[in-house]
Design a protein around this motif. Structure first.
Motif, short mmCIF file in Angstrom:
data_model
loop_
_atom_site.label_atom_id
_atom_site.label_comp_id
_atom_site.label_asym_id
_atom_site.label_seq_id
_atom_site.Cartn_x
_atom_site.Cartn_y
_atom_site.Cartn_z
N VAL A 26 0.87 -1.17 0.00
CA VAL A 26 0.00 0.00 0.00
C VAL A 26 0.91 1.23 0.00
N LEU A 27 0.65 2.14 -0.92
CA LEU A 27 1.47 3.34 -1.05
C LEU A 27 0.72 4.57 -0.54
N LEU A 28 1.44 5.44 0.15
CA LEU A 28 0.87 6.70 0.64
C LEU A 28 1.66 7.85 0.05
N ASP A 29 1.00 8.65 -0.76
CA ASP A 29 1.61 9.86 -1.32
C ASP A 29 1.35 10.99 -0.33
N CYS A 30 2.39 11.42 0.36
CA CYS A 30 2.28 12.40 1.44
C CYS A 30 2.73 13.80 1.02
N ALA A 43 -1.30 17.73 -6.97
CA ALA A 43 -0.23 16.99 -7.65
C ALA A 43 -0.54 15.50 -7.69
N TRP A 44 -1.06 14.96 -6.57
CA TRP A 44 -1.45 13.54 -6.53
C TRP A 44 -2.51 13.24 -7.57
N ALA A 45 -3.49 14.13 -7.73
CA ALA A 45 -4.56 13.89 -8.69
C ALA A 45 -4.04 13.86 -10.13
N ALA A 52 -1.33 4.57 -5.36
CA ALA A 52 -1.05 5.36 -4.17
C ALA A 52 -2.27 6.14 -3.69
N HIS A 53 -2.45 6.13 -2.37
CA HIS A 53 -3.47 6.96 -1.74
C HIS A 53 -2.88 8.34 -1.43
N CYS A 54 -3.71 9.35 -1.44
CA CYS A 54 -3.29 10.68 -1.02
C CYS A 54 -3.41 10.76 0.50
N ALA A 55 -2.29 10.96 1.19
CA ALA A 55 -2.27 11.11 2.65
C ALA A 55 -2.02 12.58 2.96
N HIS A 56 -3.06 13.30 3.27
CA HIS A 56 -3.01 14.75 3.46
C HIS A 56 -2.53 15.07 4.88
N ALA A 145 -5.11 7.42 -11.89
CA ALA A 145 -6.32 6.72 -11.45
C ALA A 145 -6.41 6.68 -9.93
N ALA A 146 -7.64 6.68 -9.43
CA ALA A 146 -7.85 6.54 -7.98
C ALA A 146 -7.48 5.13 -7.55
#
Length: 286
Positions: A26-30, A43-45, A52-56, A145-146
């Motif tokens: 599982v990837l987290l784009d922070c 940027a993540w979008a 990767a999930h967006c980790a805000h 992609a989400a």
């Protein structure tokens, strides 16, 4: 899978070798920008590592500010553990799930995610060494992609698994502790203060700018170089307390110590934003 994940850092090449296999984590784009808090999500979008999930930072990796604001927890309070457990489950993370966090800013926000997962008791978590730039340099693909990771129940966390220190402990006398400040030198010395109530640093604190943990290519220095840098404090790792502006970039120093084999240092989560908000607390400059 979890047992063989390189930690606390994983190279872009090692991560890319897992692409398309059952070992893909599982990837987290922070990625984040303190001055434009929506920039990382934008940027993540546009593009991110596969799945990767967006980790805000504000929404996912911090708790809401209390009524007392910075006086109680600083600018980025730790999230409520039950809330974080639910967030991890939403990202598909369970006790057996390998996780890799990354960002495009040299690793401070990814390090915050790494520390929070370790705080929850999750050990199979690493930071992508060199972040997004290293992944692209290694020829890694990106997508917009989400993510489709199956949702899991809230993470079954027990008690906090990483040590923390609060302001009261430091005020009561911390002769046995060494406080290390991760902010830029001009902020530590009190020459400028763009974010918090007062300029300066906690009296007695030492300085280690988090970016000094990185080589010119944006990857972490070798373990022996990090050991030498943090070994200069002359105390056991368990006597070191890391802080910064709001408990985020301090995690970069914690990660660096872990990568150097120096385990057990603590985080002061409220950091300078909390400390400086109370005019009764002493401040040093220079």
């Amino acid at each position: 899978m979890a047992a063989v994940l390189p930690t606390p850092l994983i190279s872009a090449e090692a991560l890319r070798a897992r692409l398309g296999t059952d070992a893909w984590p599982v990837l987290l784009d922070c990625s984040f920008d303190l001055m434009d808090t929506a920039a990382g999500e934008r940027a993540w979008a546009m593009q991110h590592l596969p799945g990767a999930h967006c980790a805000h930072l504000d929404r996912d990796l911090s708790g809401p500010k209390t009524a007392r604001g910075a006086l109680d927890g600083g600018r980025h309070p730790l999230p409520d553990r039950d809330t974080l457990a639910a967030t991890l489950g939403r990202w598909g993370i369970g006790p057996d799930t390998p996780v890799v966090a990354y960002d495009a800013q040299g690793g401070p926000f990814a390090a915050r995610a790494w520390w929070l997962l370790r705080w929850m008791g999750h050990r199979a978590v690493a930071v992508l060494d060199g972040g997004l730039a290293a992944w692209q340099a290694a020829g890694g693909p990106l997508e917009s992609a989400a993510p489709t990771t199956p949702v899991r129940p809230p993470y079954p966390a027990s008690g906090p698994a990483m040590p923390t220190v609060n302001a009261q402990r430091l005020l009561q006398g911390a002769g046995d502790l060494v406080v290390v400040d991760a902010r830029a030198g001009e902020r530590f010395r009190g020459e400028v203060e763009p974010l918090d109530a007062r300029a300066g640093h906690i009296p007695g604190a030492r300085h280690r700018f988090f970016k000094d943990n990185l080589a010119p290519d944006g990857r972490f220095l070798p373990p022996e170089a990090l050991r030498a840098a943090f070994g200069r404090h002359g105390v056991a790792p368990t006597q070191v307390v890391h802080q910064c502006g709001s408990g985020v970039t301090a995690c970069h120093n914690l990660l660096a110590m872990e990568a150097a084999g120096l385990h057990g240092a603590a985080l002061y989560p409220g950091s300078w934003s909390e400390w400086s908000a109370d005019p009764a607390r002493p401040v040093a400059r220079g």
